[in-house]
Design an enzyme around this catalytic site. Structure first.
Site, PDB file in Angstrom:
ATOM      1  N   LYS B  30       0.771  -1.183   0.192  1.00  0.00           N
ATOM      2  CA  LYS B  30      -0.089   0.048   0.021  1.00  0.00           C
ATOM      3  C   LYS B  30       0.852   1.301  -0.005  1.00  0.00           C
ATOM      4  CE  LYS B  30      -3.470  -0.221   2.934  1.00  0.00           C
ATOM      5  NZ  LYS B  30      -4.650  -0.159   2.461  1.00  0.00           N
ATOM      6  N   ARG B 100      -2.966   3.093   9.035  1.00  0.00           N
ATOM      7  CA  ARG B 100      -3.366   1.516   8.330  1.00  0.00           C
ATOM      8  C   ARG B 100      -2.035   0.581   8.318  1.00  0.00           C
ATOM      9  NH1 ARG B 100      -6.687   4.334   4.550  1.00  0.00           N
ATOM     10  NH2 ARG B 100      -8.770   3.569   4.475  1.00  0.00           N
ATOM     11  N   GLY B 109      -8.367  -7.686   5.024  1.00  0.00           N
ATOM     12  CA  GLY B 109      -9.476  -7.905   6.174  1.00  0.00           C
ATOM     13  C   GLY B 109      -8.426  -8.720   7.614  1.00  0.00           C
ATOM     14  N   MET B 111      -5.610  -7.100   9.058  1.00  0.00           N
ATOM     15  CA  MET B 111      -5.164  -5.959   9.851  1.00  0.00           C
ATOM     16  C   MET B 111      -5.997  -4.962  10.073  1.00  0.00           C
ATOM     17  SD  MET B 111      -1.744  -7.321   9.717  1.00  0.00           S
ATOM     18  CE  MET B 111      -0.782  -5.856  10.511  1.00  0.00           C
ATOM     19  N   ARG B 344      -3.436  -1.143  -6.803  1.00  0.00           N
ATOM     20  CA  ARG B 344      -2.630  -2.583  -6.656  1.00  0.00           C
ATOM     21  C   ARG B 344      -2.873  -3.526  -7.793  1.00  0.00           C
ATOM     22  NH1 ARG B 344      -5.736  -5.080  -1.467  1.00  0.00           N
ATOM     23  NH2 ARG B 344      -7.438  -5.111  -2.382  1.00  0.00           N
ATOM     24  N   HIS B 460      -5.303 -43.581  -6.399  1.00  0.00           N
ATOM     25  CA  HIS B 460      -5.836 -44.515  -7.978  1.00  0.00           C
ATOM     26  C   HIS B 460      -6.813 -43.330  -8.377  1.00  0.00           C
ATOM     27  CE1 HIS B 460      -8.583 -46.829 -10.028  1.00  0.00           C
ATOM     28  NE2 HIS B 460      -7.758 -47.213 -10.789  1.00  0.00           N
ATOM     29  N   ARG B 669       5.379 -48.313 -20.800  1.00  0.00           N
ATOM     30  CA  ARG B 669       5.811 -48.944 -19.651  1.00  0.00           C
ATOM     31  C   ARG B 669       5.324 -50.407 -19.508  1.00  0.00           C
ATOM     32  NH1 ARG B 669       4.028 -46.791 -13.599  1.00  0.00           N
ATOM     33  NH2 ARG B 669       2.213 -47.882 -14.177  1.00  0.00           N
ATOM     34  N   GLU B 796      13.092 -44.539 -10.450  1.00  0.00           N
ATOM     35  CA  GLU B 796      11.701 -44.328  -9.277  1.00  0.00           C
ATOM     36  C   GLU B 796      12.115 -44.964  -8.059  1.00  0.00           C
ATOM     37  OE1 GLU B 796       8.127 -46.316 -10.581  1.00  0.00           O
ATOM     38  OE2 GLU B 796       9.241 -47.777 -11.910  1.00  0.00           O
ATOM     39  N   SER B 815      13.295 -41.808 -17.430  1.00  0.00           N
ATOM     40  CA  SER B 815      12.093 -41.169 -17.131  1.00  0.00           C
ATOM     41  C   SER B 815      11.937 -41.296 -15.617  1.00  0.00           C
ATOM     42  CB  SER B 815      10.739 -41.839 -17.794  1.00  0.00           C
ATOM     43  OG  SER B 815       9.551 -41.395 -17.440  1.00  0.00           O
ATOM     44  N   THR B 818       8.593 -39.934 -10.472  1.00  0.00           N
ATOM     45  CA  THR B 818       8.687 -39.056  -9.005  1.00  0.00           C
ATOM     46  C   THR B 818       7.554 -39.505  -8.050  1.00  0.00           C
ATOM     47  OG1 THR B 818       7.633 -37.157 -10.227  1.00  0.00           O
ATOM     48  CG2 THR B 818      10.185 -37.259  -9.887  1.00  0.00           C
ATOM     49  N   ASP B 820       6.750 -42.670  -7.210  1.00  0.00           N
ATOM     50  CA  ASP B 820       7.426 -43.643  -6.289  1.00  0.00           C
ATOM     51  C   ASP B 820       8.568 -43.121  -5.610  1.00  0.00           C
ATOM     52  OD1 ASP B 820       5.205 -45.476  -6.910  1.00  0.00           O
ATOM     53  OD2 ASP B 820       6.329 -47.017  -7.889  1.00  0.00           O
ATOM     54  N   CYS B 882       7.764 -38.464 -15.444  1.00  0.00           N
ATOM     55  CA  CYS B 882       6.491 -39.067 -15.915  1.00  0.00           C
ATOM     56  C   CYS B 882       5.681 -39.022 -14.540  1.00  0.00           C
ATOM     57  CB  CYS B 882       6.335 -40.289 -16.388  1.00  0.00           C
ATOM     58  SG  CYS B 882       7.179 -41.363 -15.823  1.00  0.00           S
ATOM     59  N   TYR B 902      12.190 -33.497 -21.205  1.00  0.00           N
ATOM     60  CA  TYR B 902      10.585 -33.177 -21.381  1.00  0.00           C
ATOM     61  C   TYR B 902      10.060 -33.503 -20.063  1.00  0.00           C
ATOM     62  CZ  TYR B 902      10.190 -38.184 -21.719  1.00  0.00           C
ATOM     63  OH  TYR B 902      10.211 -39.601 -21.283  1.00  0.00           O
TER      64      TYR B 902
END
Lengths: 937, 937
Positions: B30, B100, B109, B111, B344, B460, B669, B796, B815, B818, B820, B882, B902
């Site tokens: 502000k 303020r 809301g 402060m 702002r 799942h 896979r 993995e 690949s 991440t 597992d 992946c 990738y």
């Protein structure tokens, strides 16, 4: 190595030899021994050794006879002829030779041997004339053709047997000895015809042709199925190759002044320092092994042929001194003359290994350091546990994992209650379970041994059994265990309840019926040996123990503190479990209400601000809050009440353990397993619990279901419990410090090390550490007792190792929990690996079960990262290991190498760890990364 | 920073300012905005800002008013007096100020604010005279005492309310406006008395005392409970501190030529390029927010006060150009004069963000690069999924994990069959399950959305729903789902089957009843925007897709290939599952018999050698072998038969996927989940299966039990299956290459990348790679089609990353799995973490759910080790990700930074990943590690 320049054949004859005893890589064990004995002027028949390189050259060149080899063989044969005064193929005075394989490592029964090579229709006549024994000569010829035909020419042994049997039948006799020289001559002719028919070629009559073919046959046997299998089982590399030993034949079957035998320079079972062995007169080597005639004890030779005996005893002593180890000898006496055919370091039992090492050191033959290196750490198991009498006949049912060493016999029972009942009544029972859980503990205590169909080397059954020093075979997947019908099915066989079985926890064998056992005895030599061990080792050795009893046992075995005291086992004892269950039953509700109430408080604050303190919603919220305050009262009281009831019980546990470990540090791990492990699973206990905590059975079942986890190993356990339920951490910390203060006031020296389990991030540790230190200060203030203590953590998750620098800023010690670290690094559940891990090890996909032998390449990398990062943030950080690997020799070597301060293992493994640690220190001092333990693997 | 030398107060007045708009760290958002607007010669009331450092100094010095601050405040006040021509405390022409808070980040809301500061009995008279409005002055005074009393002095708001109400009651009125100046004067007196009673001190009359107290109150509010809670939820650090803004008051409630309002320079919901906002005449700012009177649309101001409107519109345009972004403005009109109180950057919806970015770039206000950086990647979700109408009233039942974005309304059903039946009949249903398994798939397809009580962001349900672009709320642990009674219980509330609920998968909300939804629309701006995105990004973006349909959807979203095609989902379709189950049922028996037979073969070989080919034991062994040959025939036929039946079906799957991905690589896979996941659990299906495979129900149940695992995540799955059952690998490889050959012959460009899952050691990969290459060669020989393909592996498991150099000698691509890898690195099951992970994130033990946002510190370390080691062994190794992180913006930044080729993510996340990748590339190019995505988190 260049094929043309390197020496291929090493002669030994007349006290001279081209090689020596150190050349096992090149000459194989047997060839090196023959050269060494010859150099020592011992009576060894002359001969020569073809190098192992030749075997590799043979394979690398597509099975071509190595260039230049034959010329060297011919030269060596001339030297042997000169030394023996005989001629190879000479009709009057024929030289006969044996052709034997001989690799670097002894591979008993794995490689074939051809004897009496050099015989043909001409030389057999010479042999008959020389020995004045036509029948002997014909029988030797018959045996030669049969052996050569089968091993070298690949003719089926059955065909020779058939022809031989027909001949006996034709003559109407049953014993070989009923055949005379003429009969044997006819059989020789038949055998030669058989070979010609089967191979399409006449039996080779030229001794040099025979020799060349035999050499090639030895080479070929290196990649025979039996040899490959043996190497796979014993982890011997395929590219070592075998040497070929060609040695002038001597005959032990030339009459009563001849004989043959095997002997050890000391007793290989007990270590007793006297010649031990047996021999047969007028016999060939194979007769001793075959067991057709009962051989004499070696001492008998002193009476029969005193001069020969004296000579042999001198030779034996000389060889033992020369090799500085007990020797396993083969000898032949030909017409009163002693010939040494083989010497090698003798295999021995654990008790013998210890006695021999101590005796030889005391006799000045070896140094104390050498003595310490002479015993394989794993052999010590035999000194601490019963073993199956090696002489016993066994009816093998199946083989599981050798989960806890020793042997036991008992009657099969299938549930812990029966085990306890019948065990306490004095019956010897073996508890058989699909897998065990902490609920089975009382049954395991009462049983002689434990057998499970599931679970690995670090399954509950295995860990608990090892802790108790009790025999256990785990993960025996061939067993189909049926609790309903109370029977074990193994293929078509069925073992019913109360039938006797015997387990061998050292090898994993499951045996039908009772088998005689040999009890262990702790000898004076053992104590002396272990005192030497402790002189050399640098690693501390602690124990994993949860009870005062285990602590005392471990101290007797030399443990210098507790590296892992699991507090959860204490939760099962007696009626504590009721309190634990009460706590768990209300825990979720208590926490949920607490969280909801905290949200309500926030909402009320917000609404107050928003509405300026006045709104309908605010009133409604406040009313809700009041309801929550009311609702939370009961679960909170039950939860905190259960903890309050557990506190004095845990305190008593710790008091007992601290007293038993007076003067030594005790590392106490806070609650680790997921809460649902404490819950009941059978209807009766659930009913019972429902009454106790005032819930319906359905409600209890719902809560049990709600706590169920898909992968409990990766679930709500370890410090994750202490974070969500800081009240539990607080109670355990209080029990520890109150116990410590209590015993310290009574003069016991106590050094508690509080260990926070399953930390993945330093923030988890910080929060728990904060509680522990606060409680410690409170207790010290209340009792006015100052307690020296540490707060540290298990490093058992990859993330902990990877962020060990941050963690070490809070942790005062690290203890590598390599069981869990192996599970997470491999993504491999030790409880479930039984279905494929044996396949992996058998097929060399992994060199070892990583739960038995620390995986240095992967898990070890994380351990090294963890230590390096940890000490980078806190110099001199105390580091230990408390996984099962802490008692495994190769892994102990690793722990020494990476600079740990101590290893911790189950009580009965403490001596093994001490020895392995000493050997690691000696190996390091000698600049040799390898020692007995590492070499053994 | 030294306390004495650094500037503490920044003045802004008359077009000059000590600070500027970039100084948010020091002046807060502000304060920086006010300085910047002042510098831009906009009509801003003069004032000054006390720096955030002062707030920190205040706390760091134990709540001492910072030394030197007051002197600077007094100097600044003099300047404000000069600029306004008023005097602080001056009776005739009193200067009033607002005080303020203003932190670096907007904390709406959170402060408290004090208005009208400077009033006392003297100055109120001056205010009355100046405004010729005594009632206005008294009301302002009354409000000031109330506000100051509550916020600064801590008097309960309720007490003021009570006094105020009593006054109204005494006069017999209900409305505030019914009170006249005299009434209010009396209330002022009462309020002052109240303050004196409550605080024990008289209400401060000296304006400078008031100011000092108010400044301290702002400092204090930084560690107020509301502020702490807000920062925790929004992940704002505690040590930023707040600035304090002291600004001359302007009044929008001085009559009909006065007013106040809020506006956006463009529509923040749609992005439309016209002023958007509302205002009230004769009102103060809080009245607009409170909603007591209905405000006018901003356009109405043009009619009411055309000059003011024009001025405001110009200011708005100027500010937008100045800040180069849509502005969120607050303004007040005091007697016809416009005052800007705040500016702002505006918050906006996803569609608005895209439109605004594209429009502003096309208008030349920002560059295309800046446009790309202006949209938060996660905002794109709103363009692709329905969302809940932000205007709708909602009845929130509970909040779960935002597992798959979008919103849906439907009737509750509890089982997949009912979902399928009613869904296919055209009804909108929501499938509610404790957790889902592959068996629920058909029900998930038919449902509008999925709600589960268990499981995390990568459960799942979550993974499958995201793949289908279907709304899902997972792990909503507040739900008690009862399949028996068919109801959901949430605390005391009950939702029965067929009742309507609404799910918000973007926020995780579970809402009772039907709620209106807004449908997504793909705009022209979106397409233009994404084309810019693709200009800048360097990372490839692939998709995780298992069906031709998903593949096509993903291509439409811009996927450049498949990074993860899970073959097991195909195993469930139609009657294939029968074949799969048949295979599994006999698999163990088949392999056991094979192993036993192999042992028998070895035994026979040994016995033959030992006995010379003739013994009773040999005969018995041979007889056993014959029995095994007989026994193995049936299971082998069933096992191989099932695979043979599956082959053409899998081939068809791959044909469809290859066709859909014409020209792009497809990473397939091989079978990954443990076999027991395919087995039935309900009695009916088990009965059915028993009939099909010729086993009893009991036998089936036994086999299901035998396959059960304690920790299936760490069990017999991934390549461990392919190693034990090489036949499965062979079948899958054959299906892949036959499909590839087939489509290639039809002109489709196909690049299969065969991926071996769950490799821990290179030897596992080697064995599987060997099979794949052999089959590939066989198919290519048979079909005469050359196929370009790669064989690679998932990384993995920690051990794979740690030994990536060895693995890369065999793998042609990596690949990173991440999901597992996170599970194993943390030792944390994503299915079970729901009970404690939310607690962890809420309590800042972990910054984020590591299954949503990649843990760069731990898991990321392993990824970097893996890439570095992998490329050290194979330069230019292709590397991708992946796991679910492939579609999460912060994680995509990480993937860019560590040099991956990738990322791969579910189809509906492809646009998000593309944008995140572009932002990562732009951040790198600008040398700024941070971009919008990273900043947002």
């Amino acid at each position: 190595m260049s094929e043309t320049t390197s020496k291929k054949v090493y002669l030994f004859a007349d006290g001279k030899a081209d090689g020596n005893g150190k050349m096992k890589d090149t000459l194989g064990g047997k060839g090196a021994g023959l050269a060494e004995m010859t150099l020592a002027s011992l009576p060894v028949p002359p001969g020569f050794t073809i190098t192992t390189d030749c075997c590799n050259l043979y394979y690398n060149s597509g099975k071509q006879f190595p260039e230049g080899l034959w010329e060297e063989v011919l030269t060596a044969m001339q030297a042997v002829e000169a030394a023996t005064g005989k001629g190879f193929g000479n009709q009057e005075n024929p030289l006969l030779v044996s052709v034997r394989s001989g690799a670097k490592f002894s591979m008993p029964g794995m490689m074939d041997t051809v004897l009496n090579l050099g015989l043909n229709d001409d030389t057999v006549a010479g042999l008959a004339a020389l020995t004045s024994n036509d029948r002997f000569a014909q029988d030797a010829y018959r045996r030669f053709i049969q052996m050569f035909g089968r091993i070298v020419l690949g003719v089926s042994g059955e065909k020779f047997d058939h022809a031989f049997d027909s001949a006996k039948k034709a003559k109407g006799v049953t014993q070989d000895t009923d055949l005379d020289a003429a009969d044997l001559r006819a059989i020789v002719a038949q055998f030669k015809e058989l070979v010609a028919t089967e191979t399409g070629q006449a039996f080779p009559t030229d001794p040099y042709d025979q020799l060349k073919l035999a050499i090639v046959a030895v080479f070929s046997s290196w990649f025979g199925k039996r040899a490959i299998d043996y190497r796979r089982i014993n982890k011997i590399p395929d590219d070592l190759g075998t040497a070929v030993n060609v040695v002038a034949m001597v005959f032990g079957n030339m009459g009563t002044d001849s004989g043959t035998g095997v002997a050890f320079t000391r007793n290989p079972s007990t270590g007793e320092g006297i010649l031990f062995g047996e021999y047969l007169t007028n016999a060939q080597g194979e007769d001793v092994v075959a067991g057709i005639r009962t051989p004499f004890k070696i001492a008998h030779l002193k009476e029969e042929m005193p001069e020969v005996y004296d000579q042999f005893a001198k030779v034996a002593q000389l060889l033992e001194k020369h090799y500085k180890d007990v020797q396993d000898l083969e000898f032949t006496i030909e017409r009163g003359k002693l010939w040494m055919l083989q010497t090698r370091n003798a295999k021995r039992t654990g008790p013998a290994a210890v006695k021999i090492a101590v005796d030889m050191a005391n006799e000045g033959i070896i140094s104390k350091q050498e003595a310490v290196n002479r015993v394989e750490p794993a052999q010590l198991d035999q000194l601490l546990h019963p073993m199956i009498d090696p002489q016993a006949e066994i009816d093998l049912l199946a083989t599981g994992l050798p989960a806890s060493p020793g042997a036991a016999t008992g009657k099969v029972v299938f549930d812990p209650d029966t085990a306890e009942e019948r065990g306490q009544a004095g019956e010897k029972v073996i508890l058989v379970r699909v897998e065990t859980s902490p609920e089975d503990f009382h049954g395991m205590v009462a049983a002689q041994a434990i057998l499970t169909a599931r679970g690995g080397m670090t399954s509950h059954a295995a860990v608990v059994a090892r802790g108790m020093g009790k025999c256990c075979v785990a993960g025996c997947s061939a067993l189909e265990i049926d609790y309903q019908t109370k029977e074990i099915r193994i293929g078509d066989r069925v073992i019913k309840e109360s039938e006797a079985i015997t387990l061998d926890g050292t090898t994993g064998r499951v045996i039908a019926g009772e088998v005689p056992l040999i009890k262990p005895e702790i000898s004076g030599e053992f104590k002396e040996f272990m005192s030497w061990v402790d002189e050399y080792r640098k690693l501390g050795v602690r124990t994993n123990a949860d009870t005062p009893h285990d602590s005392r046992v471990a101290r007797e075995f030399g443990a210098e503190g507790i590296g892992l005291c699991r507090t959860e086992h204490m939760f099962f004892e007696g009626n504590r479990i009721d309190m634990v269950r009460q706590m768990i039953m209300v825990s979720a509700e208590y926490k949920r209400l607490e969280a909801d109430r905290s949200v309500l408080h926030q909402e009320i604050a917000k609404e107050t601000a928003k509405s300026g303190g006045k709104s309908e919603r605010l009133d409604s919220l406040k009313e809700q809050l009041a309801q929550y305050d009311e609702k939370i009262a009961k679960p909170k009281q039950l939860f905190m009440g259960a903890l309050a009831a557990l506190l004095p019980m845990q305190r008593e546990d710790f008091i007992g353990i601290f007293q038993a470990m007076d003067g030594f540090p005790v590392t106490i791990r806070l609650l680790d397993p997921p809460l649902h492990e404490f819950l009941p699973h059978d209807d009766e206990t659930i009913n019972d619990l429902a009454g106790k905590v005032g819930l319906t059975v359905k409600e209890i079942e719902n809560k049990i279901e709600a706590l169920r986890e898909s992968n409990p190993m990766l679930g709500h356990r370890g410090c994750r419990l202490g974070l969500v339920y800081p009240e539990i951490t607080e109670m355990q910390a209080r029990a520890i410090f109150e116990a410590a203060a209590h015993v310290q006031q009574a003069g016991v020296k106590v050094f508690p090390e509080v260990m926070i389990p399953l930390v993945a991030d330093v923030k988890e540790l910080q929060r728990q550490e904060h509680i522990v230190r606060r409680v410690a200060n409170e207790v010290m203030d209340q009792t006015h007792v100052q307690i020296e203590y540490l707060v540290g953590t298990m490093i058992e998750l990859p993330r902990a190792a990877l962020t060990a620098d941050k963690i070490a800023r809070v942790a005062e010690f690290f203890s590598f929990g390599t069981n869990d670290l192996t599970q997470t690094t491999f993504g491999l559940s030790r409880d479930d690996a039984g279905t494929f891990l044996p396949f992996y090890v058998e097929n060399k996909i992994l060199p070892d079960d990583p739960f038995q032998v620390l995986d240095q390449e992967g898990v070890g990398q994380l351990v090294e990262i963890g230590i390096q990062k940890g000490r980078s943030a806190r110099a001199g950080l105390k580091v230990g290991i408390c996984g099962e690997h802490g008692g495994e020799p190769q892994s102990v070597h690793f722990c020494h190498r990476v600079g740990m301060n101590y290893v911790s293992c189950s009580p009965y493994r403490v001596p093994i760890a001490r020895l392995a640690a000493a050997q690691a220190a000696l190996a390091e001092a000698s600049g040799d990364g390898q020692s007995a333990a590492a070499r053994t693997a």
